[in-house]
Structure formats: structure tokens, C-alpha cells
Design a protein around this motif. Structure first.
Motif, PDB file in Angstrom:
ATOM      1  N   GLU A 114      -6.857   7.311   4.243  1.00 32.61           N
ATOM      2  CA  GLU A 114      -6.011   8.456   4.572  1.00 32.61           C
ATOM      3  C   GLU A 114      -6.368   9.033   5.941  1.00 32.61           C
ATOM      4  O   GLU A 114      -5.492   9.473   6.688  1.00 32.61           O
ATOM      5  CB  GLU A 114      -6.146   9.524   3.489  1.00 32.61           C
ATOM      6  CG  GLU A 114      -5.463   9.146   2.180  1.00 32.61           C
ATOM      7  CD  GLU A 114      -5.729  10.153   1.082  1.00 32.61           C
ATOM      8  OE1 GLU A 114      -6.683  10.942   1.214  1.00 32.61           O
ATOM      9  OE2 GLU A 114      -4.988  10.163   0.074  1.00 32.61           O
ATOM     10  N   ARG A 115      -7.662   9.016   6.269  1.00 34.00           N
ATOM     11  CA  ARG A 115      -8.092   9.571   7.568  1.00 34.00           C
ATOM     12  C   ARG A 115      -7.629   8.701   8.733  1.00 34.00           C
ATOM     13  O   ARG A 115      -7.236   9.221   9.778  1.00 34.00           O
ATOM     14  CB  ARG A 115      -9.620   9.712   7.606  1.00 34.00           C
ATOM     15  CG  ARG A 115     -10.150  10.888   6.811  1.00 34.00           C
ATOM     16  CD  ARG A 115     -11.575  11.217   7.213  1.00 34.00           C
ATOM     17  NE  ARG A 115     -12.486  10.101   7.019  1.00 34.00           N
ATOM     18  CZ  ARG A 115     -13.132   9.850   5.890  1.00 34.00           C
ATOM     19  NH1 ARG A 115     -12.938  10.626   4.839  1.00 34.00           N
ATOM     20  NH2 ARG A 115     -13.953   8.826   5.793  1.00 34.00           N
ATOM     21  N   VAL A 116      -7.669   7.380   8.575  1.00 32.04           N
ATOM     22  CA  VAL A 116      -7.321   6.503   9.700  1.00 32.04           C
ATOM     23  C   VAL A 116      -5.829   6.208   9.747  1.00 32.04           C
ATOM     24  O   VAL A 116      -5.365   5.599  10.712  1.00 32.04           O
ATOM     25  CB  VAL A 116      -8.111   5.176   9.628  1.00 32.04           C
ATOM     26  CG1 VAL A 116      -9.600   5.439   9.583  1.00 32.04           C
ATOM     27  CG2 VAL A 116      -7.672   4.322   8.448  1.00 32.04           C
ATOM     28  N   ALA A 154      -3.025  -1.270   1.683  1.00 32.87           N
ATOM     29  CA  ALA A 154      -2.283  -1.403   2.935  1.00 32.87           C
ATOM     30  C   ALA A 154      -0.967  -0.624   2.866  1.00 32.87           C
ATOM     31  O   ALA A 154      -0.584   0.064   3.824  1.00 32.87           O
ATOM     32  CB  ALA A 154      -2.012  -2.879   3.228  1.00 32.87           C
ATOM     33  N   ARG A 155      -0.287  -0.704   1.734  1.00 35.32           N
ATOM     34  CA  ARG A 155       0.951   0.066   1.570  1.00 35.32           C
ATOM     35  C   ARG A 155       0.655   1.563   1.580  1.00 35.32           C
ATOM     36  O   ARG A 155       1.425   2.368   2.143  1.00 35.32           O
ATOM     37  CB  ARG A 155       1.645  -0.315   0.261  1.00 35.32           C
ATOM     38  CG  ARG A 155       2.288  -1.689   0.279  1.00 35.32           C
ATOM     39  CD  ARG A 155       3.031  -1.987  -1.009  1.00 35.32           C
ATOM     40  NE  ARG A 155       3.616  -3.316  -0.993  1.00 35.32           N
ATOM     41  CZ  ARG A 155       4.795  -3.604  -0.466  1.00 35.32           C
ATOM     42  NH1 ARG A 155       5.514  -2.641   0.092  1.00 35.32           N
ATOM     43  NH2 ARG A 155       5.253  -4.842  -0.495  1.00 35.32           N
ATOM     44  N   GLY A 156      -0.448   1.947   0.947  1.00 35.03           N
ATOM     45  CA  GLY A 156      -0.837   3.352   0.961  1.00 35.03           C
ATOM     46  C   GLY A 156      -1.113   3.846   2.362  1.00 35.03           C
ATOM     47  O   GLY A 156      -0.730   4.968   2.740  1.00 35.03           O
ATOM     48  N   GLY A 161      -0.349   6.418  -5.466  1.00 34.26           N
ATOM     49  CA  GLY A 161      -0.087   5.413  -6.486  1.00 34.26           C
ATOM     50  C   GLY A 161      -1.320   4.728  -7.015  1.00 34.26           C
ATOM     51  O   GLY A 161      -1.254   4.051  -8.022  1.00 34.26           O
ATOM     52  N   MET A 162      -2.469   4.893  -6.394  1.00 33.92           N
ATOM     53  CA  MET A 162      -3.685   4.238  -6.871  1.00 33.92           C
ATOM     54  C   MET A 162      -4.269   5.010  -8.049  1.00 33.92           C
ATOM     55  O   MET A 162      -4.393   6.230  -8.013  1.00 33.92           O
ATOM     56  CB  MET A 162      -4.722   4.152  -5.746  1.00 33.92           C
ATOM     57  CG  MET A 162      -6.048   3.585  -6.216  1.00 33.92           C
ATOM     58  SD  MET A 162      -7.175   3.333  -4.852  1.00 33.92           S
ATOM     59  CE  MET A 162      -6.298   2.060  -3.971  1.00 33.92           C
ATOM     60  N   VAL A 163      -4.597   4.293  -9.111  1.00 38.32           N
ATOM     61  CA  VAL A 163      -5.212   4.893 -10.287  1.00 38.32           C
ATOM     62  C   VAL A 163      -6.708   4.645 -10.214  1.00 38.32           C
ATOM     63  O   VAL A 163      -7.163   3.505 -10.336  1.00 38.32           O
ATOM     64  CB  VAL A 163      -4.622   4.298 -11.586  1.00 38.32           C
ATOM     65  CG1 VAL A 163      -5.325   4.878 -12.800  1.00 38.32           C
ATOM     66  CG2 VAL A 163      -3.125   4.576 -11.654  1.00 38.32           C
TER      67      VAL A 163
END
Length: 452
Positions: A166-168, A189-191, A150-152
Motif C-alpha cells: 500500500e505504501r509503494v 499485484a492487483r491490490g 480483497g486479501m483475507v
């Protein structure tokens, strides 16, 4: 190794001498020539160029503008994303105003100044590329494949942050997000939660700065019936409600010291007691927290516990400001324009060149939140079909800086070059390919703009 395909430029011009001159001037692009309206529409359908230069004086009305405006209307109806740069020597000011109102990207006066037109063409390709990337990211987001879903962003600085999260995400560690207000800490944080093994459980967020100190403990830990006046029923707290999922503590630096002790005890023992209760309640929850404050300074002055900090900050992620995210301000502006236009049932043909330049040049002290608010207000209040710098309340800032149209274009070119260099790890040859120019041209522009 094959080179990247050249970007396509359609030149609609009936003067054969000028056709040759323009084709020679834009050898870094794939130039398609059309001499009249029929040929232009055929070339548009066949080649789907991102940018078109259009002479309004086309046959059978070479001394007027009727055929040119009809061609402009057809182009924008068939391919609305095309950036059309209109040229005319007939009633230039009125023609310019009418063309921009119809949806043209920009306007230039005849006789043609190749250098000036070159700046406009480069900016048109730059904006077209940003919009295409925005559409790609939006489509990927709909399919669940975008950066953090969702991040642009297209800025290397922010993509690095997203990849780190994404890694952690799947590791069982607490994560601390550090960044200025409005940089998207809750979105990240939601991601993180959505990429984790806890994604099917609850994501509970609480802003520690927004809740009065005397109520924050009950919000976090809950209370038993009769624990205090007004406690007419047992109420579980946010920590308990996040069982199995993720608890996001925003502005964690605002937690008072007495409550920090209780939070530390929970992190060590993974059990809580509601206010007024005596029964320990085990809770399995992951903690993600965020703050814009310097917690290390707060530790030095005794306002934040060092042992709590190390429990919360097993992994620290530093989020860049919007001004540090090369090219993202314009990309996000395009995204917000599309989103708010749909929400408010408005139709827009994009941003005007002065808006793009102003957005790229503004320092955005309020970060993404400020940009979002400006875009939302502009979509609601704007009267035209394209948002201008004045609609965003950025026109005065550009005027005060003494920014002419040429200076505004150069500012956007400077941003595009820096962004391309950042994305190619300062490889000039690859950056030139991304920008659609030759390496010597890019070197000249870098010298002109003082880019090392």
C-alpha cells in the motif's frame, strides 16, 4: 486503561453443583448460567454468547436427551454461528453422532473432566474468533476497506506485506514480488494496482512461463500485419495494451536472455517497436513482476541479466508461505468454505474440530492454492453439514502422525497462542486478553507447549 471485555460462555446445565463448578472454572470468561431450555434461549438472545456448553439431559426430560436436542436445534436456528459443545451420559456414542450431524461443535462425555472440557472450550472460542474475523474481513472487502481490498489475512507477517505494498503503490517504481508458487502474488499485484494512481486504467497480466519462448516476444511487444506467416493483421502486445496502467509479468525469471535485452531497452527508453515494425511507440506503463525463482543465483550463473534485475526490482517484496502465516490457514479455510458453499448452493455449519486441527497442523506445500483446491473439492464432495479432515484428505496425515483428539486440540491451541503473541509483539498480558485467559494460565500453556 480499561481491559478488554470478557468473551461470553453460556452454560446450560440443571445440576446446581456442576453449575457452580463450571462457573468457577471459567472465571476468565463471562459465564451465564441457564437451567432449562426456556432460560437458555432467553440468555442466548440477551447475551449472544459465542460458545455454549449444553447438557442434553435437561428438564422436563433429565433422564433422556429429547429436551437437550430440542434446545440444540433452537440455538442453532436462532444463532447459527454459536459453537455448541454438547454433553451427555445417555447413549453417548449415538448422541455424539446425532449432535455433530445437527451442527454441534464438539461433544464430551459425563462425568465432566474439567481439564478436557477446558481444552474444548478454548478451541471453540478460538474457532469462533477466526470465523468472526473472517466475516469482518469479508464485510470490509465488500465495502472496499479490507487489506488491499480483497486479501483475507490476520497474520502479522502478511499484514506487514500488505501495508508495504500500500505504501509503494502510489510511488513511480517497479516492484518485484518474491514468493513460492501459490502464495498470492497476482492477488497482491492487483491490490497494488488498485491502490495506485493508475487504478482506473488497465491491469494486464502475463505468465512468462506459460507461453512458448518463440511466442513470448510477440505477446509482449505485438506485431505488424505480414511480419511473419500467419500475421494477417496488426496486433498490439501486452505492454501496449497496458498503456496508462499496470503490466504484471508473472514468473519473470523464465524470460529468455535475448528477450531480456529487448525488455531492458523498453524499461530504459519507454518506447517499443512491434515485430516487423519500424515506428517507435511510446508507452506509459508501470511494471510489477513476480517469480518463485532465486534471481540472484540466476544472475550468478548468467541466466538473468543483472541490469534488468535492478530495473525490475526497485522495490522487492518477499511473500511468506502459508505455513509462515500464523493462523491464516484456518481463517482462509473458513473463507473458502463460505465462498464455495454459495457458489455450489450448499449449506455448511463450518469445520469439525478435527478439520480445524488438521488444517492448522498441515505444512501446505502448495500454499493458498492448495488450500483453495482442497476446500473446493471438499465442498462439492462432502456429504455432511460440516467439513471433516477426511473431506479434505487430511485425515490420513493426522493419523500417520499419531495425533489423538487431545493432541489435535493442543496443536490448535499452540497455533492460537503463537498467533496471539505475534499480534501483540510478544506481550504476554495483551496476548492473554486476546485469548480470553489469565496471564498465569497463558504462562502455564506456554510452558506446556514449549513456547518461548
Amino acid at each position: 486503561m480499561s481491559s478488554l471485555p470478557k468473551s461470553k460462555l453460556l452454560v446450560v446445565e440443571d445440576d446446581e453443583g456442576l453449575q457452580r463448578q463450571l462457573k468457577w472454572s471459567y472465571e476468565d470468561h463471562e459465564v451465564i448460567i441457564a437451567g432449562d431450555r426456556v432460560a437458555a434461549i432467553e440468555a442466548l438472545r440477551t447475551h449472544q454468547p459465542d460458545v455454549v456448553t449444553l447438557d442434553l439431559g435437561l428438564p422436563p426430560d433429565p433422564d433422556g436427551v429429547s429436551e437437550g436436542f430440542a434446545t440444540l436445534q433452537d440455538i442453532l436456528q436462532i444463532r447459527p454461528t454459536t459453537k455448541v459443545i454438547v454433553a451427555s451420559g445417555h447413549g453417548a456414542r449415538e448422541s455424539a453422532r446425532r449432535a455433530i450431524a445437527m451442527g454441534a461443535f464438539d461433544f464430551y462425555h459425563k462425568p465432566v473432566d474439567i481439564d478436557e472440557l477446558g481444552l474444548i472450550v478454548r478451541r471453540a472460542f478460538h474457532v469462533s474468533g477466526l470465523e468472526a474475523e473472517n466475516r469482518r474481513l469479508a464485510d470490509a472487502g465488500n465495502q472496499g476497506n479490507s487489506v488491499l481490498g480483497g486479501m483475507v489475512t490476520a497474520a502479522p507477517e502478511m499484514i506487514k506485506v500488505a501495508r508495504m505494498i500500500e505504501r509503494v503503490a502510489t510511488a513511480q517504481v517497479s516492484v518485484m514480488l518474491l514468493g513460492a508458487s501459490g502464495t498470492g502474488k497476482e492477488l497482491l499485484a492487483r491490490g497494488l494496482h488498485n491502490c495506485s494512481l493508475r487504478k482506473d486504467k488497465a491491469f494486464i497480466a502475463i505468465n512468462c512461463a506459460a507461453i512458448p519462448e518463440n511466442l513470448l516476444e510477440s505477446e509482449l511487444f505485438g506485431y505488424e500485419k505480414g511480419a511473419f506467416t500467419g500475421a494477417i493483421k496488426t496486433q498490439p502486445g501486452k505492454i501496449e495494451l497496458a498503456e496508462g496502467g499496470t503490466l504484471f509479468l508473472d514468473e519473470v525469471g523464465d524470460i529468455p536472455l535475448p528477450l531480456q535485452v529487448k525488455l531492458l531497452r523498453f524499461l530504459q527508453e519507454r518506447v517499443i517497436e512491434r515485430i516487423g515494425g519500424r515506428k517507435p511507440i511510446p508507452v506509459d506503463v508501470r511494471i510489477v513482476c513476480a517469480t518463485h525463482q532465486n534471481l540472484e543465483d540466476m544472475i550468478t550463473t548468467g541466466r538473468f541479466r543483472e541490469d534488468l534485475y535492478y530495473r525490475l526490482a526497485e522495490i522487492v517484496v518477499r511473500i511468506p508461505t502459508l505455513a509462515q502465516r500464523a493462523g491464516d490457514a484456518v481463517l482462509l479455510a473458513q473463507y473458502f468454505l463460505g465462498r464455495f458453499a454459495r457458489e455450489n448452493n450448499r449449506e455448511f455449519r463450518g469445520l469439525t474440530p478435527d478439520a480445524v486441527a488438521a488444517i492448522a497442523d498441515w505444512h501446505w506445500p502448495g500454499n493458498v492454492r492448495e488450500l483453495e483446491n482442497r476446500m473446493k473439492r471438499a465442498v462439492i464432495m462432502a456429504e455432511g453439514t460440516r467439513l471433516a479432515a477426511s473431506d479434505l484428505d487430511l485425515a490420513n496425515a493426522s493419523d500417520e502422525a499419531g495425533m489423538s483428539l487431545k493432541a489435535a486440540r493442543e496443536a490448535a491451541d499452540r497455533v492460537a497462542i503463537r498467533r496471539a503473541l505475534a499480534r501483540t509483539d510478544n506481550n504476554v498480558s495483551n496476548a492473554a486478553k486476546l485469548l480470553g485467559v489469565s496471564r498465569p494460565t497463558l504462562y502455564d500453556l506456554m510452558r506446556q507447549f514449549g513456547i518461548e
